[in-house]
Motif scaffolding. Structure first.
Motif, PDB file in Angstrom:
ATOM      1  N   PRO A 406       0.810  -1.236   0.000  1.00  0.00           N
ATOM      2  CA  PRO A 406       0.000   0.000   0.000  1.00  0.00           C
ATOM      3  C   PRO A 406       0.832   1.268   0.000  1.00  0.00           C
ATOM      4  O   PRO A 406       0.483   2.246  -0.672  1.00  0.00           O
ATOM      5  CB  PRO A 406      -0.828  -0.135   1.289  1.00  0.00           C
ATOM      6  CG  PRO A 406      -0.861  -1.588   1.590  1.00  0.00           C
ATOM      7  CD  PRO A 406       0.467  -2.111   1.146  1.00  0.00           C
ATOM      8  N   PHE A 407       1.925   1.273   0.735  1.00  0.00           N
ATOM      9  CA  PHE A 407       2.785   2.460   0.772  1.00  0.00           C
ATOM     10  C   PHE A 407       3.411   2.728  -0.593  1.00  0.00           C
ATOM     11  O   PHE A 407       3.459   3.883  -1.049  1.00  0.00           O
ATOM     12  CB  PHE A 407       3.874   2.275   1.823  1.00  0.00           C
ATOM     13  CG  PHE A 407       4.887   3.376   1.852  1.00  0.00           C
ATOM     14  CD1 PHE A 407       4.592   4.594   2.449  1.00  0.00           C
ATOM     15  CD2 PHE A 407       6.136   3.209   1.276  1.00  0.00           C
ATOM     16  CE1 PHE A 407       5.523   5.628   2.473  1.00  0.00           C
ATOM     17  CE2 PHE A 407       7.064   4.228   1.293  1.00  0.00           C
ATOM     18  CZ  PHE A 407       6.754   5.438   1.895  1.00  0.00           C
ATOM     19  N   GLU A 412       3.693   5.792  -5.749  1.00  0.00           N
ATOM     20  CA  GLU A 412       3.759   5.785  -7.208  1.00  0.00           C
ATOM     21  C   GLU A 412       2.536   6.388  -7.862  1.00  0.00           C
ATOM     22  O   GLU A 412       2.497   6.536  -9.085  1.00  0.00           O
ATOM     23  CB  GLU A 412       3.943   4.346  -7.703  1.00  0.00           C
ATOM     24  CG  GLU A 412       5.283   3.724  -7.296  1.00  0.00           C
ATOM     25  CD  GLU A 412       5.383   2.271  -7.695  1.00  0.00           C
ATOM     26  OE1 GLU A 412       4.381   1.767  -8.275  1.00  0.00           O
ATOM     27  OE2 GLU A 412       6.418   1.647  -7.444  1.00  0.00           O
ATOM     28  N   ASP A 413       1.533   6.736  -7.083  1.00  0.00           N
ATOM     29  CA  ASP A 413       0.330   7.342  -7.637  1.00  0.00           C
ATOM     30  C   ASP A 413       0.588   8.830  -7.867  1.00  0.00           C
ATOM     31  O   ASP A 413       0.430   9.658  -6.963  1.00  0.00           O
ATOM     32  CB  ASP A 413      -0.855   7.143  -6.686  1.00  0.00           C
ATOM     33  CG  ASP A 413      -2.159   7.641  -7.278  1.00  0.00           C
ATOM     34  OD1 ASP A 413      -2.179   7.905  -8.500  1.00  0.00           O
ATOM     35  OD2 ASP A 413      -3.152   7.774  -6.534  1.00  0.00           O
ATOM     36  N   THR A 414       0.994   9.178  -9.082  1.00  0.00           N
ATOM     37  CA  THR A 414       1.329  10.559  -9.411  1.00  0.00           C
ATOM     38  C   THR A 414       0.148  11.350  -9.933  1.00  0.00           C
ATOM     39  O   THR A 414       0.238  12.564 -10.113  1.00  0.00           O
ATOM     40  CB  THR A 414       2.449  10.588 -10.457  1.00  0.00           C
ATOM     41  OG1 THR A 414       2.002   9.873 -11.641  1.00  0.00           O
ATOM     42  CG2 THR A 414       3.707   9.931  -9.911  1.00  0.00           C
ATOM     43  N   LEU A 420       5.875   8.200 -15.491  1.00  0.00           N
ATOM     44  CA  LEU A 420       6.860   9.252 -15.271  1.00  0.00           C
ATOM     45  C   LEU A 420       8.167   8.635 -14.807  1.00  0.00           C
ATOM     46  O   LEU A 420       8.171   7.700 -14.010  1.00  0.00           O
ATOM     47  CB  LEU A 420       6.376  10.238 -14.208  1.00  0.00           C
ATOM     48  CG  LEU A 420       5.225  11.167 -14.593  1.00  0.00           C
ATOM     49  CD1 LEU A 420       4.827  12.012 -13.398  1.00  0.00           C
ATOM     50  CD2 LEU A 420       5.610  12.065 -15.752  1.00  0.00           C
ATOM     51  N   GLU A 421       9.253   9.180 -15.308  1.00  0.00           N
ATOM     52  CA  GLU A 421      10.547   8.724 -14.834  1.00  0.00           C
ATOM     53  C   GLU A 421      10.756   9.147 -13.383  1.00  0.00           C
ATOM     54  O   GLU A 421      10.084  10.044 -12.869  1.00  0.00           O
ATOM     55  CB  GLU A 421      11.656   9.306 -15.712  1.00  0.00           C
ATOM     56  CG  GLU A 421      11.625   8.805 -17.147  1.00  0.00           C
ATOM     57  CD  GLU A 421      12.757   9.391 -17.962  1.00  0.00           C
ATOM     58  OE1 GLU A 421      13.571  10.137 -17.370  1.00  0.00           O
ATOM     59  OE2 GLU A 421      12.824   9.117 -19.160  1.00  0.00           O
ATOM     60  N   LYS A 422      11.671   8.503 -12.730  1.00  0.00           N
ATOM     61  CA  LYS A 422      11.882   8.761 -11.309  1.00  0.00           C
ATOM     62  C   LYS A 422      12.296  10.198 -11.040  1.00  0.00           C
ATOM     63  O   LYS A 422      11.864  10.824 -10.068  1.00  0.00           O
ATOM     64  CB  LYS A 422      12.939   7.797 -10.768  1.00  0.00           C
ATOM     65  CG  LYS A 422      13.142   7.885  -9.273  1.00  0.00           C
ATOM     66  CD  LYS A 422      14.117   6.843  -8.791  1.00  0.00           C
ATOM     67  CE  LYS A 422      14.293   6.927  -7.286  1.00  0.00           C
ATOM     68  NZ  LYS A 422      15.255   5.920  -6.788  1.00  0.00           N
TER      69      LYS A 422
END
Length: 529
Positions: A406-407, A412-414, A420-422
């Motif tokens: 979950p974390f 990662e939910d942008t 998207l790249e890091k």
């Protein structure tokens, strides 16, 4: 002593003020007050002697007189003027306190002993106001009745009570909302804390099937999980030799209790013989092009998913590499036996054994084909381990991944529908002095299609801010000039002998112009994508 004459010429003998005051001696039981606040009274004759009358004595006498009148006693008047029971001064033959004529007869001295009939001290007070002695303002105010408080009607009292009640309700409602908001924030913070790495492991429970502990590798899995401080329970599962996970959910709602939810992941341990049999069945099915009666890996996964709908299945097998190593050893031994001359009977038995065992032998190529078919059809992966200790470590890592899922999903939910790249996910940090705005402007240019970092850097170097670019567009005389304003900006790539140079070009210049000046939110800037 001069005798004053009246205005009509008749002579009238009046007693002097000093003689009257000599008759007024305080009672022994009540000594005169030593209060410095007093009233000075002048006789107005030749004898200009000043006498002092203590106001506190007069006020006390009036208070006791009023109390006796309230108790029902009859008022007592001085026949020749003087002090009445209430302590007021009355002139001889004059009117009483409220304008009534003073009665004749015995007088009453309103002292502590309340002696009636005795002659009390009397002061000559005339009926005309100018000839009366001077009395201080304090004694006048003391003689006035107290002001009455305003009496409110029943409707007014109800309105005041209702307004006070409404204000109290508003304050309580506001305080209640503030407390609820604090509780909600506290619960949300607790929920987020429960998802962080290092804390999420405390809310995960590993559920082991009893059959798993009876097969090879089950005990090692349990010991590895307990060594990592994970909570483990043994319960019957729908699929034998399976491991599932259960999470304690911390509610973010105020007053909500903690609940246990099942995680979607399931790990099933397959025996080596069972796995080889399923892979061999797939080989026979492909060779004969018919549906076999034996279970393949694909049919086994379908059977498990019927029992566990909606679950994410993963398979684990121990000892596959040992199997292939044993196959290589046996192949070498057979080759050595074939080269050594021996008994013909032993060679015949070896050939028969090879024919009988050929159906059970599975090559690495056959196994890879079965795994590829399984992954393409069911999206299920199989993990292989050389020892039971590796299986225990894998179960521990799997449990950690389930706990932190979950974390990681939240991180990662942008909010974008594309990847998207890091380096883009973190954004650009801008301080209060404006440092970092140039990088933000560079990133905005790179969001256009087919724009490299070198092209964006060239545009940003020419126009370091969007405002400067807008001002440059305003100085152009036509739309055609504005569209081609950025076309001739040079773009340098590489260094040294490999350095090249090109221009921005009219296409990108037109797209940037439309994006910076258009007011149409549905305008398509790039038709080619």
């Amino acid at each position: 002593m001069a005798e004053p004459r009246s205005e009509n010429g008749s002579e009238e003998e009046l007693p002097s003020l000093s003689s009257l005051l000599e008759l007024h001696k305080p009672s022994p039981s009540r000594p005169p007050s030593l209060d410095p606040e007093a009233v000075v009274v002048s006789s107005g004759g030749e004898e200009a002697e000043e006498e002092v009358v203590v106001l506190e004595e007069v006020a006390a006498l009036r208070g006791r007189g009023a109390a006796r009148e309230g108790a029902g006693s009859e008022p007592c008047w001085q026949p020749d003027g003087g002090l009445c029971r209430s302590g007021d001064l009355v002139a001889p033959g004059g009117e009483g306190l409220w304008g009534d004529p003073a009665p004749s007869g015995g007088g009453c001295w309103g002292g502590e002993n309340n002696i009636c009939g005795a002659e009390g001290p009397a002061l000559p007070v005339g009926q005309d106001e100018p000839s009366s002695p001077l009395v201080s303002r304090a004694s006048t105010e003391a003689s006035l009745p107290p002001k009455k408080k305003r009496q409110y009607s029943q409707r007014e009292r109800e309105a005041v009570c209702q307004a006070a009640w409404e204000r109290r309700k508003e304050r309580e409602a506001k305080r209640r909302l503030q407390e609820e908001e604090k509780e909600r924030k506290r619960a949300l913070a607790k929920t987020l804390k429960a998802q962080r790495p290092g804390e999420c492991q405390k809310y995960i429970t590993v559920v082991l099937d009893p059959v798993l502990l009876q097969v090879e590798g089950g005990e090692q899995v349990l010991r590895a999980l307990e060594a990592a401080n994970y909570s483990c329970v043994v319960e019957n599962q729908a699929v034998p030799c399976s491991i599932s996970w259960r999470r304690k959910t911390v509610s973010s709602q105020v007053g909500g209790g903690d609940e246990w939810t099942e995680e979607p992941n399931v790990l099933v341990l397959l025996g080596l013989g069972e796995f080889l049999s399923m892979a061999q069945s797939y080989k026979q099915k492909v060779d004969s092009c018919t549906e076999g009666q034996k279970m393949t890996l694909q049919s086994y996964v379908a059977h498990v998913m019927e029992k566990l709908p909606g679950k994410i299945l993963a398979l684990a097998v121990v000892g596959v590499e040992n199997y292939f190593r044993s196959l290589r050893v046996r192949s070498k031994q057979r080759l050595q036996q074939a080269t050594v001359p021996g008994n013909q009977e032993e060679q015949r038995k070896g050939r028969k054994r090879k024919i009988n065992d050929s159906g059970l032998e599975l090559t690495r190529m056959n196994m890879e084909e079965a795994l590829v078919d399984l992954q393409l059809c069911t999206q299920v992966q199989v993990s292989f381990f050389d020892s039971c200790e590796e299986l225990g470590e894998y179960a521990t890592m799997f449990t950690k991944a389930v706990a932190e899922a979950p974390f990681k999903r939240e991180r990662e939910d942008t909010g974008f529908s594309f990847y998207l790249e890091k380096r883009w996910c973190g954004g650009v940090k801008v301080d209060h002095s404006g440092r970092g705005l140039l990088k933000v402007w560079n990133r905005q240019i790179q969001q256009f299609n087919r724009v490299s970092p070198a092209m964006a850097e060239a545009i940003v170097s020419a126009y370091p801010s969007p405002q400067l670019l807008i001002q440059a567009y305003g100085k152009c005389s036509s739309d055609q000039e504005r569209e081609n304003m950025l076309a001739n900006i040079p773009v340098h790539r590489g260094e040294g002998v490999t350095a090249t140079s090109r221009r921005i070009g009219p296409e990108l210049s037109r797209r940037i112009y439309l994006q910076m000046t258009s007011h149409n939110p549905d305008l398509c800037l790039d038709f080619t994508g």
